[in-house]
Design a protein around this motif. Structure first.
Motif, PDB file in Angstrom:
ATOM      1  N   LEU A  48       0.832  -1.213   0.000  1.00 24.74           N
ATOM      2  CA  LEU A  48       0.000   0.000   0.000  1.00 24.74           C
ATOM      3  C   LEU A  48       0.863   1.257   0.000  1.00 24.74           C
ATOM      4  CD1 LEU A  48      -2.767  -1.103   2.532  1.00 24.74           C
ATOM      5  CD2 LEU A  48      -2.903  -1.041   0.037  1.00 24.74           C
ATOM      6  N   LEU A  49       1.964   1.229   0.745  1.00 26.66           N
ATOM      7  CA  LEU A  49       2.866   2.386   0.772  1.00 26.66           C
ATOM      8  C   LEU A  49       3.480   2.636  -0.595  1.00 26.66           C
ATOM      9  CD1 LEU A  49       4.694   1.928   4.196  1.00 26.66           C
ATOM     10  CD2 LEU A  49       3.112   3.759   3.557  1.00 26.66           C
ATOM     11  N   THR A  50       3.799   1.568  -1.313  1.00 29.83           N
ATOM     12  CA  THR A  50       4.348   1.722  -2.655  1.00 29.83           C
ATOM     13  C   THR A  50       3.355   2.439  -3.563  1.00 29.83           C
ATOM     14  OG1 THR A  50       5.661  -0.302  -2.423  1.00 29.83           O
ATOM     15  CG2 THR A  50       5.260   0.488  -4.655  1.00 29.83           C
ATOM     16  N   ILE A  51       2.099   2.030  -3.475  1.00 30.97           N
ATOM     17  CA  ILE A  51       1.057   2.663  -4.292  1.00 30.97           C
ATOM     18  C   ILE A  51       0.895   4.128  -3.913  1.00 30.97           C
ATOM     19  CG2 ILE A  51      -1.393   2.644  -4.853  1.00 30.97           C
ATOM     20  CD1 ILE A  51      -1.346  -0.395  -4.415  1.00 30.97           C
ATOM     21  N   VAL A  52       0.872   4.395  -2.599  1.00 33.10           N
ATOM     22  CA  VAL A  52       0.690   5.772  -2.125  1.00 33.10           C
ATOM     23  C   VAL A  52       1.838   6.664  -2.577  1.00 33.10           C
ATOM     24  CG1 VAL A  52       0.613   7.228  -0.065  1.00 33.10           C
ATOM     25  CG2 VAL A  52      -0.742   5.137  -0.164  1.00 33.10           C
ATOM     26  N   PHE A  53       3.066   6.202  -2.406  1.00 33.25           N
ATOM     27  CA  PHE A  53       4.224   7.002  -2.810  1.00 33.25           C
ATOM     28  C   PHE A  53       4.242   7.249  -4.312  1.00 33.25           C
ATOM     29  CE2 PHE A  53       6.619   5.455   1.132  1.00 33.25           C
ATOM     30  CZ  PHE A  53       6.324   6.628   1.819  1.00 33.25           C
ATOM     31  N   TYR A  54       3.846   6.241  -5.065  1.00 33.25           N
ATOM     32  CA  TYR A  54       3.812   6.410  -6.520  1.00 33.25           C
ATOM     33  C   TYR A  54       2.793   7.479  -6.912  1.00 33.25           C
ATOM     34  CZ  TYR A  54       2.948   5.512 -11.433  1.00 33.25           C
ATOM     35  OH  TYR A  54       2.779   5.665 -12.791  1.00 33.25           O
ATOM     36  N   VAL A  55       1.612   7.425  -6.307  1.00 30.22           N
ATOM     37  CA  VAL A  55       0.577   8.430  -6.608  1.00 30.22           C
ATOM     38  C   VAL A  55       1.050   9.811  -6.209  1.00 30.22           C
ATOM     39  CG1 VAL A  55      -1.755   9.185  -6.038  1.00 30.22           C
ATOM     40  CG2 VAL A  55      -1.304   6.756  -6.448  1.00 30.22           C
ATOM     41  N   LEU A  56       1.675   9.948  -5.051  1.00 26.75           N
ATOM     42  CA  LEU A  56       2.166  11.250  -4.597  1.00 26.75           C
ATOM     43  C   LEU A  56       3.231  11.802  -5.528  1.00 26.75           C
ATOM     44  CD1 LEU A  56       2.403  10.709  -0.727  1.00 26.75           C
ATOM     45  CD2 LEU A  56       0.692  12.039  -1.990  1.00 26.75           C
ATOM     46  N   LEU A  57       4.129  10.948  -6.003  1.00 25.06           N
ATOM     47  CA  LEU A  57       5.173  11.402  -6.920  1.00 25.06           C
ATOM     48  C   LEU A  57       4.588  11.864  -8.243  1.00 25.06           C
ATOM     49  CD1 LEU A  57       7.983   8.723  -6.307  1.00 25.06           C
ATOM     50  CD2 LEU A  57       8.051  11.165  -5.732  1.00 25.06           C
ATOM     51  N   VAL A  58       3.563  11.135  -8.725  1.00 27.38           N
ATOM     52  CA  VAL A  58       2.922  11.521  -9.977  1.00 27.38           C
ATOM     53  C   VAL A  58       2.273  12.887  -9.833  1.00 27.38           C
ATOM     54  CG1 VAL A  58       1.032  10.993 -11.549  1.00 27.38           C
ATOM     55  CG2 VAL A  58       2.582   9.174 -10.813  1.00 27.38           C
ATOM     56  N   PHE A  59       1.545  13.137  -8.773  1.00 25.77           N
ATOM     57  CA  PHE A  59       0.884  14.413  -8.557  1.00 25.77           C
ATOM     58  C   PHE A  59       1.910  15.527  -8.325  1.00 25.77           C
ATOM     59  CE2 PHE A  59      -2.963  11.936  -7.934  1.00 25.77           C
ATOM     60  CZ  PHE A  59      -3.920  12.753  -8.520  1.00 25.77           C
ATOM     61  N   LYS A  60       3.008  15.196  -7.674  1.00 26.86           N
ATOM     62  CA  LYS A  60       4.041  16.199  -7.411  1.00 26.86           C
ATOM     63  C   LYS A  60       4.676  16.685  -8.698  1.00 26.86           C
ATOM     64  CE  LYS A  60       8.159  17.019  -4.619  1.00 26.86           C
ATOM     65  NZ  LYS A  60       9.128  16.454  -3.657  1.00 26.86           N
ATOM     66  N   LYS A  61       4.912  15.762  -9.658  1.00 30.52           N
ATOM     67  CA  LYS A  61       5.493  16.133 -10.916  1.00 30.52           C
ATOM     68  C   LYS A  61       4.555  17.002 -11.724  1.00 30.52           C
ATOM     69  CE  LYS A  61       8.615  12.209 -11.447  1.00 30.52           C
ATOM     70  NZ  LYS A  61       8.984  11.038 -12.268  1.00 30.52           N
ATOM     71  N   ARG A  62       3.271  16.777 -11.536  1.00 32.83           N
ATOM     72  CA  ARG A  62       2.287  17.594 -12.275  1.00 32.83           C
ATOM     73  C   ARG A  62       2.154  18.986 -11.661  1.00 32.83           C
ATOM     74  NH1 ARG A  62      -2.694  13.344 -13.580  1.00 32.83           N
ATOM     75  NH2 ARG A  62      -1.461  11.912 -14.862  1.00 32.83           N
TER      76      ARG A  62
END
Length: 220
Positions: A206-220
């Motif tokens: 779950l942490l992997t999924i959360v971090f991935y989503v956060l990184l995607v939004f951060k880049k945007r």
């Protein structure tokens, strides 16, 4: 790609640990069920199951008794006293009569004598875990040993051992009066520990999924 691989890996490990926990839980339940069942005599059963409570009649063979070293009880080092028990039909089993405190020396301590003559013993069959203490082949010879290899001991002693299990003499029989502490019987296969591992891997997933989503939004 990294996120997908980590998610798949941690999810698979979580499922594997949940499966292992269920298997361990089934073993624990089977052990408790067997221990709570009425005791049987060997004449009443064709198959000896782990943790099955049985009643045996025969005689101890103290001259072939051995001591398993480095067995701990209440933080004290000592020995498990293992005495062969010959049945009327000529077969034999190894009985763990209990724990005996050591005196701090390398010498074998004086062992309380087993009951003489024909006696009836109630006990529980259980898998021998002594091999976990194995250091070398030399550790399985002499009166004081680190572990007991039942197959090798049967060949060494000439006894017709019935099964590759030990019997723990129950404290409600004559064993309670010989000064030995009944050996602890463990039925915990660590199912809870496996469950904890499973939740840890699921958390990583779950942490992997959360971090991935956060990184995607951060880049945007």
């Amino acid at each position: 790609v990294t996120a997908v691989l980590l998610t798949a890996l941690t999810l698979r490990l979580s499922i594997w640990q949940f499966d292992r926990a269920e298997q361990k839980r089934a073993l624990e339940n089977a052990a408790v069920t067997a221990m709570n069942a009425a005791p049987l005599s060997l004449r009443e059963t064709n198959q000896i199951m782990p943790f099955q409570r049985v009643v045996l009649t025969g005689e101890y063979l103290p001259q072939q008794e051995i001591l398993l070293d480095n067995r701990v009880h209440q933080k004290r080092a000592g020995y498990h006293v293992i005495t062969p028990f010959r049945l009327a039909d000529g077969g034999a089993v190894m009985i763990n009569r209990g724990w005996l405190a050591g005196d701090g020396s390398r010498r074998a301590p004086a062992v309380p004598a087993a009951a003489a003559g024909t006696v009836t013993v109630q006990g529980i069959f259980y898998p021998d875990s002594a091999a976990a203490y194995r250091l070398s082949d030399e550790a399985a010879s002499g009166q004081v040993r680190q572990y007991l290899d039942l197959t090798a001991y049967a060949a060494e002693s000439g006894l017709a051992l019935l099964s590759l299990v030990l019997i723990r003499a129950d404290s409600r029989t004559d064993e309670g009066a010989d000064g030995l502490v009944p050996a602890a019987l463990r039925t915990d296969y660590k199912s809870r520990q496996r469950t904890i591992y499973a939740w840890q891997w699921l958390s990583f997933c779950l942490l992997t999924i959360v971090f991935y989503v956060l990184l995607v939004f951060k880049k945007r």
